[in-house]
Design a protein around this motif. Sequence first.
Motif, short mmCIF file in Angstrom:
data_model
loop_
_atom_site.label_atom_id
_atom_site.label_comp_id
_atom_site.label_asym_id
_atom_site.label_seq_id
_atom_site.Cartn_x
_atom_site.Cartn_y
_atom_site.Cartn_z
N GLY A 120 2.42 3.26 35.26
CA GLY A 120 3.02 4.29 34.48
C GLY A 120 4.24 4.84 34.68
N TYR A 121 4.54 5.99 34.23
CA TYR A 121 5.91 6.83 34.45
C TYR A 121 5.46 7.66 35.57
CZ TYR A 121 10.32 9.08 33.05
OH TYR A 121 11.35 9.77 33.11
N ALA A 122 6.26 7.38 36.85
CA ALA A 122 5.89 8.15 37.96
C ALA A 122 7.13 8.22 38.80
CB ALA A 122 4.86 7.74 38.83
N HIS A 123 7.00 9.15 39.90
CA HIS A 123 8.13 9.17 40.99
C HIS A 123 8.36 7.75 41.67
CE1 HIS A 123 10.83 10.45 44.12
NE2 HIS A 123 10.93 11.64 43.21
N THR A 124 9.66 7.14 41.92
CA THR A 124 9.93 5.97 42.70
C THR A 124 9.26 6.23 44.05
OG1 THR A 124 11.56 4.63 43.48
CG2 THR A 124 12.31 7.03 43.20
N PHE A 125 8.80 5.03 44.45
CA PHE A 125 8.39 4.94 45.80
C PHE A 125 9.49 4.63 46.89
CE2 PHE A 125 4.43 4.30 43.73
CZ PHE A 125 3.35 4.93 44.15
N PHE A 126 10.61 4.76 46.60
CA PHE A 126 11.75 4.88 47.55
C PHE A 126 12.03 6.45 47.98
CE2 PHE A 126 15.93 4.57 49.17
CZ PHE A 126 16.17 3.31 49.72
N GLY A 127 11.56 6.46 49.28
CA GLY A 127 11.73 7.66 49.93
C GLY A 127 10.59 8.76 49.66
N VAL A 156 9.86 4.07 56.12
CA VAL A 156 10.89 3.34 55.92
C VAL A 156 10.82 2.82 54.66
CG1 VAL A 156 11.65 2.96 58.21
CG2 VAL A 156 9.93 1.36 57.18
N GLN A 157 12.01 2.30 54.03
CA GLN A 157 11.74 1.75 52.46
C GLN A 157 13.01 1.10 52.21
OE1 GLN A 157 10.82 5.24 52.43
NE2 GLN A 157 12.90 5.99 52.97
N ALA A 158 12.73 0.12 51.25
CA ALA A 158 13.94 -0.88 51.07
C ALA A 158 13.78 -1.28 49.16
CB ALA A 158 13.83 -2.23 51.72
N ALA A 159 14.90 -1.49 48.86
CA ALA A 159 14.86 -1.88 47.22
C ALA A 159 15.70 -2.91 46.93
CB ALA A 159 15.14 -0.47 46.54
N GLY A 160 15.61 -3.68 45.94
CA GLY A 160 16.31 -4.77 45.41
C GLY A 160 16.71 -4.31 44.00
N HIS A 161 17.95 -4.50 43.60
CA HIS A 161 18.50 -4.15 42.16
C HIS A 161 19.15 -5.19 41.76
CE1 HIS A 161 19.71 -1.48 38.70
NE2 HIS A 161 20.89 -1.80 39.27
N GLN A 162 18.89 -5.75 40.42
CA GLN A 162 19.69 -6.60 39.85
C GLN A 162 20.72 -6.03 38.76
OE1 GLN A 162 18.14 -9.01 36.58
NE2 GLN A 162 18.90 -11.02 37.44
N SER A 163 22.20 -6.74 38.80
CA SER A 163 22.94 -6.42 37.85
C SER A 163 23.64 -7.63 37.30
CB SER A 163 24.15 -5.46 38.65
OG SER A 163 23.61 -4.24 38.96
N ARG A 164 23.44 -7.63 35.75
CA ARG A 164 24.00 -8.61 35.10
C ARG A 164 25.05 -8.16 34.07
NH1 ARG A 164 20.08 -10.68 31.19
NH2 ARG A 164 20.86 -12.61 31.19
N GLU A 167 27.65 -13.04 35.40
CA GLU A 167 27.27 -12.85 36.55
C GLU A 167 26.11 -12.46 36.64
OE1 GLU A 167 30.05 -11.30 39.01
OE2 GLU A 167 31.58 -12.94 38.83
N ASN A 168 25.10 -12.80 37.60
CA ASN A 168 23.83 -11.97 38.00
C ASN A 168 24.30 -11.67 39.31
OD1 ASN A 168 22.84 -12.79 35.59
ND2 ASN A 168 21.56 -14.27 36.03
N LYS A 169 24.19 -10.53 39.80
CA LYS A 169 24.41 -9.93 41.21
C LYS A 169 23.14 -9.23 41.59
CE LYS A 169 28.12 -9.54 43.10
NZ LYS A 169 29.37 -8.83 43.74
N TYR A 170 22.98 -9.15 42.83
CA TYR A 170 21.72 -8.19 43.56
C TYR A 170 21.99 -7.44 44.40
CZ TYR A 170 19.08 -11.99 41.00
OH TYR A 170 18.55 -12.74 40.14
N GLY A 171 21.98 -6.11 44.13
CA GLY A 171 22.41 -4.99 45.07
C GLY A 171 20.97 -4.55 45.89
N TYR A 172 21.11 -3.78 46.76
CA TYR A 172 19.93 -3.44 47.54
C TYR A 172 20.18 -1.94 48.03
CZ TYR A 172 23.03 -4.33 51.67
OH TYR A 172 24.24 -4.17 52.52
N ALA A 173 19.27 -1.50 48.67
CA ALA A 173 19.23 -0.21 49.41
C ALA A 173 18.22 -0.20 50.44
CB ALA A 173 19.10 1.16 48.08
N VAL A 174 18.35 0.37 51.73
CA VAL A 174 17.30 0.85 52.51
C VAL A 174 17.60 2.13 52.83
CG1 VAL A 174 17.25 -1.72 53.33
CG2 VAL A 174 19.05 -0.26 54.15
#
Length: 437
Positions: free
Chosen positions: A143-150, A241-249, A274-281
């Motif tokens: 559903g609509y909830a707080h992100t699990f990053f952090g 600790v957390q990590a995320a992958g994010h696509q930008s098109r 272009e399809n590129k993939y960003g990330y965060a840790v």
Amino acid sequence: MTMKSLLLGAAAGIAAIGTAQAADLPMTKGEAVEYVKVCSAFGPGFFYIPGSDTCLKIGGEVRAKYYGFGGTGYNRNDNRSAFNTQARIWFDARTETDWGLLRSYFQINADSNKLKGRGGGDGSRNAFSIDKAFIQFGGLTAGYAHTFFGIYDNDYGDTLEASYYNSSQTVNLLAYTFDFGGGLQATLSFEDGRDHRVGSADYYGPVVIGANRYGYSQGGQQIPDVVAQIRWDQAWGGLAVQAAGHQSRSGENYTVDIGTPAVPNVVPVTVRRENKYGYAVGASGVIKIPSIDGWFVVEGQYADGALDYLGAGSTFLAQSDRYVNGLGRIDDGKGWSITAEFGARFTPQWQAVLVGSYIDTSYDNFGVGGGDLGIKEFTISGNLTYTIVKGLKVAGEVAYTHGKIDNGVIGNTGNPRVDGRDNYNNWLAGMRITRTF
């Protein structure tokens, strides 16, 4: 026969008739009354929904806010003071099943006039918004909830209106949490990447190349963001600790302005998609201080092409995950942020919180001539809360924000800033009265 004897005889006859008629009436039983039963399995405030084994808690809150804003970069169209009243109501329904806890949670917020200080103009009047709406079943969250990053924003985040920089989005997601016991949990979450985009529009980073100006167009979502977190909670505090992958098109086109700033003439130009993939840790740590019923929490993160996970949307200037650099190529913004909070409940009535936060983002080769755009900002805030009676609190807050822009440009011109806005200082002061029930 005397008059007395006649009256007594008549009364006896009437009584006998009444008794005979009553004997002929059907015997009825009082209807059973079903009272609301208290449900103590999930804490105070829950009750059983009549006729079911589901426990429900209904809660609410009214917040009356009064704030003043100041500093550099204001003009006469900007609000220097703002009032807002916010009402919140939530429903928490829980049922124990053979497969684990089944829970649904829903919260809606209503604002009379949202606070808006630095941006100018009025805030949204009489605005209703869904704060949360999700289902949990065992380890599943949907559903609509707080992100699990952090963990900071969801579990702490104890400012009133002051900014801090970390992942703070409520998003549409599908997640599963594995509980290994001993306070150790691992979560894999698929989150809507559209909720993690940064920027006020899907167009950002126009630069001048020769006679033309170029901007980046965001394409549609293809795959969701993937977020993973490992969390360990103990009596002394916890770690995560957390990590995320994010696509930008990129979209179908760049937008190219072949006119002048005064007479624009925007035309689409087909380019290679272009399809590129960003990330965060990121990492989080919490230490509890029992002697003062206090806590200290710190959370930091680094991102490349996924600036929402830094809290970039909280800064004074609009930013974006991607942009067109000074060479006409698509590039990723990158940066890091950190937030620390110290809080204590010195008495049952008094609570004090101090928060400091910093963000540093960079856009390499952003402007004409190869200059790198850098945007840095820090905010420090403190608030003090007094509980008047149970359910009624009054709090005051002050905050200071300083920002610095390296090699900034003016609007869409690509020219260096010369308007004295390379540095800015802003402050906020206000109070909030809260009634919770």
